[in-house]
Design an enzyme around this catalytic site. Structure first.
Site, PDB file in Angstrom:
ATOM      1  N   LYS A   1       0.840  -1.205   0.000  1.00 52.34           N
ATOM      2  CA  LYS A   1       0.000   0.000   0.000  1.00 52.34           C
ATOM      3  C   LYS A   1       0.874   1.254   0.000  1.00 52.34           C
ATOM      4  CE  LYS A   1      -3.879  -2.385   2.090  1.00 52.34           C
ATOM      5  NZ  LYS A   1      -4.584  -2.804   3.291  1.00 52.34           N
TER       6      LYS A   1
ATOM      7  N   GLN B   1      -4.463  -1.641   9.580  1.00 50.67           N
ATOM      8  CA  GLN B   1      -4.422  -2.971   8.964  1.00 50.67           C
ATOM      9  C   GLN B   1      -5.040  -4.005   9.912  1.00 50.67           C
ATOM     10  OE1 GLN B   1      -3.313  -3.589   5.766  1.00 50.67           O
ATOM     11  NE2 GLN B   1      -4.094  -5.635   6.085  1.00 50.67           N
TER      12      GLN B   1
ATOM     13  N   ASP C   1     -11.252   3.186   3.941  1.00 50.04           N
ATOM     14  CA  ASP C   1     -11.621   1.778   3.747  1.00 50.04           C
ATOM     15  C   ASP C   1     -13.131   1.634   3.543  1.00 50.04           C
ATOM     16  OD1 ASP C   1      -9.447   0.083   3.687  1.00 50.04           O
ATOM     17  OD2 ASP C   1      -9.256  -0.048   5.870  1.00 50.04           O
TER      18      ASP C   1
END
Ligand code: NAP
Length: 296
Positions: free
Chosen positions: A53, A97, A120
């Site tokens: 990422k 995460q 997200d």
């Protein structure tokens, strides 16, 4: 005739080229999109996702604030870091995460993220906005799947779409996006799961089958109608002694046989996977534009 393969790597690369150009334009206005990344512990898979990422961010000019915390980090310390990022004007998106170490409460962490920085798209405020057709960050994997269909010229409007899987991160949000009265939606959507009676009866009627079950060979050739579009979200690790690592990843679809019957199909790897990070970059750029008042 064998199906055309949907090249997720190429579609993702094209979208990232466009995003890079947009980031360069924003830079001229003094705006640099920023993503705050938090990794707790040293789970190898999570580490490699986070590294991928960050690399993707730097390739297109997004600033990334890397926070690697020890596995012993407390809930209070983690929430304090999120609160700091919530207030930091350089950060437009926050990504924690998952999975988090067991002693941490994932849902409390999610709720701590400012919904305006929830790139997200998992905060209940964004989920609710998405469901009611309001402007919201769309979750990355479902949005990536919809973009794959659009970039492959597949008509979503009016299509009969069967999704296999009802998780909160793939199946449910994907169903929601596809049924909205919007350019990404207007489909007739059926969501199947392990309690669905006669799965094949549903999939055989579908113009588009999307498999997100996490189980190899969930979709076989006899379960789809000729010419259907097949999207394979599955990412299943299976042993393979011919590989250096001793394993490889396969999808949920019996690719070799289904590709002989479908009109379009995604491979694994190289289908849905590359789109997920791309949509994270997309959401971060959107967030920076919103913060600068460039979007409604
Ligand atoms: P999950 O939380 O395990 O959910 C799986 C869903 O599939 C559940 O709703 C389950 O039904 C259903 N299911 C499982 N086996 C089935 C079967 N034989 N027939 C019908 N339904 C079945 O999984 P997930 O997180 O959504 O992920 C799904 C797959 O996508 C995994 O392989 C994952 O690795 C992959 N994935 C890939 C990406 C990417 O970026 N490429 C991102 C996210 C996930 P019940 O609800 O009844 O249990």
């Amino acid at each position: 005739m064998a199906a055309k393969i949907i090249d997720g790597r190429q579609i993702a690369a094209d979208m990232r080229t466009d995003l890079k150009a947009e980031v360069a334009k924003l830079a001229k206005k003094g705006i640099v999109p920023g993503l705050g990344v938090i990794l707790v512990g040293d789970d190898p898979a999570s580490k490699s996702y986070v590294t991928a990422k960050q690399k993707a961010c730097s390739e297109i000019g997004i600033y990334s604030d890397d926070n690697r915390l020890p596995g012993t980090t407390s809930q209070k310390e983690l929430i304090a870091l999120i609160n700091k990022m919530n207030k930091d004007p350089k950060i437009h998106g926050i990504l924690t995460q998952v999975p988090l170490p067991e002693h941490l409460d994932e849902s409390e962490v999610l709720l701590a993220i400012d919904p305006d920085k929830d790139v997200d798209g998992f905060h209940p405020i964004n989920v609710g906005k998405m469901m009611t057709g309001q402007k919201a960050f769309l979750p990355c994997t479902p949005h990536g799947i919809v973009q794959l269909l659009i970039h492959s010229g597949v008509k979503i409007e009016g299509a009969n779409i069967v999704i296999v899987g009802r998780s909160n991160i793939v199946g449910k949000p994907l169903a929601n996006i596809l049924l909205q009265k919007s350019p990404l939606g207007n489909a007739t959507v059926t969501v199947c799961h392990t309690r669905t009676k006669n799965l094949a009866e549903h999939t055989k009627r579908a113009d588009i089958v999307i498999a997100a079950a996490g189980c190899p060979n969930t979709i076989t050739a006899d379960m789809i109608k000729p010419g259907a579009v097949v999207i394979d979200v599955g990412n299943n690790r299976v042993e393979d002694p011919t590989k250096k690592t001793g394993f490889r990843f396969i999808g949920d679809v019996d690719f070799e046989h289904v590709k002989e019957k479908a009109s379009l199909i995604t491979p694994v790897p190289g289908g849905v996977g590359p789109m997920t990070i791309t949509m994270l970059l997309y959401n971060t750029v959107e967030s920076a534009k919103r913060a600068a008042g460039l979007l409604k």
